[in-house]
Design an enzyme around this catalytic site. Structure first.
Site, mmCIF file in Angstrom:
data_model
loop_
_atom_site.group_PDB
_atom_site.id
_atom_site.type_symbol
_atom_site.label_atom_id
_atom_site.label_comp_id
_atom_site.label_asym_id
_atom_site.label_seq_id
_atom_site.Cartn_x
_atom_site.Cartn_y
_atom_site.Cartn_z
ATOM 1 N N GLU A 83 -13.170 17.034 9.132
ATOM 2 C CA GLU A 83 -11.974 16.141 9.238
ATOM 3 C C GLU A 83 -11.307 16.568 10.283
ATOM 4 O O GLU A 83 -9.966 16.147 10.690
ATOM 5 C CB GLU A 83 -11.030 15.966 8.309
ATOM 6 C CG GLU A 83 -11.679 15.636 6.928
ATOM 7 C CD GLU A 83 -10.719 15.557 5.612
ATOM 8 O OE1 GLU A 83 -9.586 15.092 5.690
ATOM 9 O OE2 GLU A 83 -11.162 15.573 4.380
ATOM 10 N N LEU A 91 18.894 15.297 12.603
ATOM 11 C CA LEU A 91 19.079 16.357 11.564
ATOM 12 C C LEU A 91 17.746 17.489 11.279
ATOM 13 O O LEU A 91 18.025 18.511 11.251
ATOM 14 C CB LEU A 91 19.503 15.714 10.085
ATOM 15 C CG LEU A 91 19.919 16.671 9.139
ATOM 16 C CD1 LEU A 91 20.812 17.611 9.241
ATOM 17 C CD2 LEU A 91 20.196 15.657 7.697
ATOM 18 N N HIS A 116 -2.496 26.790 -0.909
ATOM 19 C CA HIS A 116 -1.113 26.916 -0.295
ATOM 20 C C HIS A 116 -0.700 28.211 -0.038
ATOM 21 O O HIS A 116 0.258 28.467 0.517
ATOM 22 C CB HIS A 116 -0.246 26.051 -1.507
ATOM 23 C CG HIS A 116 -0.828 24.584 -1.525
ATOM 24 N ND1 HIS A 116 -1.027 24.335 -2.793
ATOM 25 C CD2 HIS A 116 -0.795 23.625 -0.711
ATOM 26 C CE1 HIS A 116 -1.148 22.988 -2.759
ATOM 27 N NE2 HIS A 116 -1.187 22.642 -1.541
ATOM 28 N N TRP A 139 0.663 5.541 -0.260
ATOM 29 C CA TRP A 139 1.487 6.388 0.830
ATOM 30 C C TRP A 139 1.675 5.524 1.846
ATOM 31 O O TRP A 139 1.933 6.085 3.163
ATOM 32 C CB TRP A 139 0.627 7.561 1.263
ATOM 33 C CG TRP A 139 0.754 8.706 0.090
ATOM 34 C CD1 TRP A 139 1.302 8.700 -0.810
ATOM 35 C CD2 TRP A 139 -0.163 9.695 0.076
ATOM 36 N NE1 TRP A 139 1.291 9.885 -1.594
ATOM 37 C CE2 TRP A 139 0.203 10.579 -0.882
ATOM 38 C CE3 TRP A 139 -1.220 10.213 0.748
ATOM 39 C CZ2 TRP A 139 -0.321 11.691 -1.380
ATOM 40 C CZ3 TRP A 139 -1.760 11.530 0.600
ATOM 41 C CH2 TRP A 139 -1.196 11.989 -0.525
ATOM 42 N N CYS A 192 9.548 14.739 7.281
ATOM 43 C CA CYS A 192 9.795 13.227 6.959
ATOM 44 C C CYS A 192 8.193 12.830 7.359
ATOM 45 O O CYS A 192 7.479 13.332 7.819
ATOM 46 C CB CYS A 192 10.520 12.834 8.289
ATOM 47 S SG CYS A 192 12.120 13.323 8.476
HETATM 48 N N1 GLN Z 1 -9.919 15.593 1.863
HETATM 49 C C1 GLN Z 1 -8.586 15.941 2.199
HETATM 50 C C2 GLN Z 1 -8.389 17.227 2.708
HETATM 51 O O1 GLN Z 1 -9.316 17.928 2.598
HETATM 52 C C3 GLN Z 1 -7.881 15.733 0.781
HETATM 53 C C4 GLN Z 1 -6.430 16.065 1.164
HETATM 54 C C5 GLN Z 1 -5.614 16.066 -0.197
HETATM 55 O O2 GLN Z 1 -6.073 16.106 -1.299
HETATM 56 N N2 GLN Z 1 -4.241 15.704 -0.109
HETATM 57 O O3 GLN Z 1 -7.475 17.369 3.538
#
Ligand code: GLN
Ligand code: ZN
Length: 771
Positions: A501, A19, A711, A578, A533
């Site tokens: 990261e 889907l 965002h 999670w 997902c």
């Molecule tokens: N340290 C994470 C990042 O910067 C925090 C992510 C989050 O708050 N969901 O991506």
């Protein structure tokens, strides 16, 4: 004995996420509406066949949705918000996706789906009770009108009937539908719409009845919430009215005990009641006694929220006395819709065989229900006996496995002292020591952790996974990415740096993969919203950290700069929240084990010379129980888990935390109780309303209210951010304020990230100059 079996709903996304693929191709214009509908039809047919082949008495129709079941109900009930200005030329499907995704001109954030931009905004998303599923929020106002648009649902019923299935239709109940909606007019109370809504439900039930449907499941999970009185009083009249239609209504409750709504619910004029025997096992006897004998009682006996194989003996021990009390009449089902678990274990070819034997996904849960029926009816055929025996073996194996119970973990837990969750000194003393150590300017600038996960980074990770890129090369490439992120931050003039990261796929998976006690699936996808997902790790055993997880990367990053480098960890509550977690011990115990594993990492980072360590807890708010009465207990252990992870360091080490995606206003005392030296928060979307509350609450520690919304693809201006900081300074002591974006930057591109951070640093400089 007459035992009947059914389910409340099945995952829609498909064994191989068919889907998702079809939807995304349709949105790209590669697949027509008709072809997308055909995919939906195939999936439904397949899922019904699975239910029938497993031996269930009914197949469930109406649980399928191309995007979201609540959005489907908005169309079914004819209440698409007027603001979309739909025209008759637009097909129902085009309208459906416009409500779900907004107009084509706008961008959608990859992580959370919040829509931004000038065009028509999508419907808001919100979490479906305490799950990680997001539904589209109905918009309700005094102008809202309802009218039945039942074609799609009735066609699905006809589809199932043509395939020879015995159909039970499933719908969201009218009260829950209104409850999930949001008032768009101040002062308006959405319950006022009930009177208008009920005739539409009545007409729908009537059409279903005419089409030969004998049972209609109406989901009213809100009966497990602390309902305002007006809502409670509406329940009885609602079902009295709907029952007039003369189709059998199975009222379905789940996720939470009924408590004060129990006797009300049992007295309702409906033909049957489904209750959640997993979340509310202690209510089964009272429900059995309260529910009049002529009504059907459906027991949710297989966990619809988790992936563990059912202990069939234990389930039978629960069911037998209930069946006896009900004169042998009982329905059996999973506790709730199977939407919240992955499709099937069949695809898990790489999963460790022992762990796999402990699990049951949606398809396997269908068989469990069927076996329970057979056993309850006293069948002693070879297949039933074999199924019981194999369950017994798996359950015993799981209970005894040294991979589940580790003596070292138990011993460590027993040896914990009462002060394990306390820093050496109180915050004011720590603050003085840290100020002397780091010598940061006023309004220090930092970011939340991640920098853009570029195509190159993702490609490197994919080719390492395929075995094409050797670990050494992968590591070299990630080290170069880190160096690159550090250089850019230095050029921007940020005060506290992060490594970015680059090496992390996901903030939970990255840690889970390195901790004992976690397993990962290949195709264990669960729908989060629309085509999105998630693949939660399986936390099956005692958690322990065999080796440092982040130290080498962080030390490498620190070696490249004289500025402080923040170590970056995911907190125990978020790791818990999670993942699919153990059902053989309380969540609090699992959180405690996770806390100790993170504590070890915090300790190692400090020893390696890292002076600032951030422990992210974005999910702490979403772990809140559905019932207010249980909030305190949860918040106690959740905040303690965080403090245990953090408190191993000396006063001179600065602990940060970060939270986002939620309203924190009603848990401020608990946020304060986490006692982080610095907290960075998402506030920019609420225009810093939260800060006013924090100010009133007199939050003592340092705080970085997000000064811009990551965002949005829009680059914020320096002026915008200065204004926000001025607002913040009015309620929080300026000396305690940090300057940072409101979340990690991994979903953004470098160009916009640099432009935004440049303006952000300038904003901090202006604040300093004005001070
Ligand atoms: N340290 C994470 C990042 O910067 C925090 C992510 C989050 O708050 N969901 O991506
Ligand atoms: Zn965040």
């Amino acid at each position: 004995m007459t035992i009947r079996t059914h389910i409340l709903g099945f995952p829609r996304i498909g064994a191989a996420r068919e889907l998702k693929l079809a939807l995304e191709r349709h949105w790209r214009g590669e697949v027509s509406e008709a072809a997308l509908e055909a995919t939906g039809q195939q999936l439904r047919a397949r899922h019904w066949a699975l239910q029938r082949d497993a031996g269930l008495d009914y197949v469930t129709v109406g649980d399928f949705a191309l995007y979201d079941q609540v959005a489907s109900h908005i169309q079914l009930l004819g209440c698409e918000p007027a603001r979309f200005n739909f025209t008759p030329e637009q097909s129902p499907l085009a309208r459906y996706f416009t409500m779900a995704r907004g107009e084509a001109t706008q961008a959608q954030h990859a992580d959370c789906g919040h829509a931004h931009a000038a065009g028509t905004a999508a419907l808001e998303m919100s979490k479906w009770f305490d799950t990680n599923y997001h539904y589209l929020v109905p918009e309700l106002s005094p102008q809202t009108q309802f009218s039945l648009a039942g074609e799609r649902l009735l066609a699905e019923v006809a589809e199932a009937q043509a395939l020879g299935h015995q159909v039970k239709a499933a719908l969201i109940g009218p009260l829950t539908f209104l409850w999930l909606g949001k008032e768009k007019t101040p002062g308006f109370e959405r319950l006022a719409l009930l009177e208008q809504l009920l005739p539409v439900y009545g007409a729908l039930l009537d059409r279903l009845k005419q089409q030969g449907v004998t049972w209609v499941q109406l989901d009213e999970p809100i009966l497990g919430l602390d309902l305002p009185n007006a809502w409670r009083s509406a329940v009885e009249s609602t079902y009295w009215q709907l029952n007039q239609v003369g189709v059998n209504i199975l009222l379905a409750t789940y996720f939470s005990p009924l408590e004060e709504n129990l006797s009300l619910t049992c007295r309702l004029p409906v033909a049957g009641l489904h209750v959640d025997g997993i979340r509310a096992p202690h209510e089964l006897i009272s429900v059995t006694d309260w529910l009049p004998e002529h009504k059907v009682l459906s027991i949710g006996i297989v966990d619809g929220r988790n992936i563990w194989r059912t202990d069939l003996d234990a389930a039978l021990a629960v069911l037998q006395p209930l069946a006896a009390r009900r004169n042998g009449q009982l329905w059996l089902a999973p506790s709730c819709s199977l939407l919240h678990v992955p499709f099937s274990l069949e695809a898990e070819t790489e999963l460790d065989g022992e762990i796999k034997s402990w699990l049951a996904f949606a398809t396997e849960k269908l068989s469990e229900i069927a076996v329970l029926k057979g056993a309850l009816e006293g069948q002693s055929d070879a297949a039933t006996l074999a199924a019981l025996a194999s369950s017994r073996l798996a359950i015993a194996g799981r209970r005894a496995s040294p991979r589940v119970q580790r003596a070292s973990v138990t011993q460590r837990l027993q040896a914990l002292t009462p002060t394990v969750d306390r820093r050496d000194s109180s915050f004011p003393l720590r603050q003085a020591v840290q100020r002397a150590r780091f010598q940061l300017p006023d309004f220090p600038t930092t970011t939340i952790g991640s920098f853009p996960q570029t195509a190159a980074i993702r490609a490197a990770r994919a080719s390492r996974q395929r075995g094409e890129l050797a670990s050494v090369e992968y590591e070299q490439q990630m080290r170069a990415e880190i160096a690159h992120a550090v250089a850019r931050q230095e050029a921007l003039g940020l005060d506290v740096l992060v490594h970015g990261e680059a090496e992390r796929n996901d903030m939970v998976e990255y840690f889970g993969e390195q901790l004992d006690g976690f397993a990962f699936t290949r195709l264990g996808w669960v729908q989060s919203y629309g085509s999105r997902c998630v693949k939660p790790p399986v936390l099956y055993g005692d958690v322990q950290r065999p080796a440092a997880m982040t130290v080498a990367w962080t030390v490498h990053a620190q070696s490249l700069t004289h500025k402080p480098m923040k170590g970056m960890l995911t907190g125990p509550v978020t790791l818990l929240q999670w993942s699919f977690v153990r059902d053989d011990q309380p969540r609090a115990s699992t959180a405690l084990q996770l806390a100790l594993a993170i504590r070890d990492e915090v300790q190692d980072l400090e020893t390696a010379g890292i002076g600032i360590i951030q422990i992210d807890e974005p999910a702490i708010r979403e772990g809140l129980p559905l019932r207010r009465g249980q909030w305190d207990a949860y918040l106690d252990w959740a905040t303690r888990a965080f403090r245990i992870a953090a408190s191993v360091v000396s006063d001179a080490t600065q602990i940060h935390t970060h939270m986002c995606y939620a309203e924190f206003n009603n848990i401020l005392p608990q946020i304060a109780a986490m006692d982080a030296d610095v907290i960075t928060l998402e506030t920019s979307r609420s225009d810093m309303e939260l800060l006013t509350d924090l100010g009133q609450f007199r939050y003592q520690n340092e705080i970085g209210p997000g000064v811009y919304d990551i965002h949005s693809p829009r680059v914020p201006s320096t002026l915008d951010m200065v204004r926000l900081l001025q607002k913040a300074s009015a309620v929080i002591p300026p000396a305690n304020l940090w300057v940072n974006p409101d979340c990690g930057l991994k979903t953004r591109g470098w160009a916009e990230t640099e432009a935004a951070l440049k303006n952000m640093v300038a904003a901090a400089q202006q604040m300093r100059a004005a001070a």
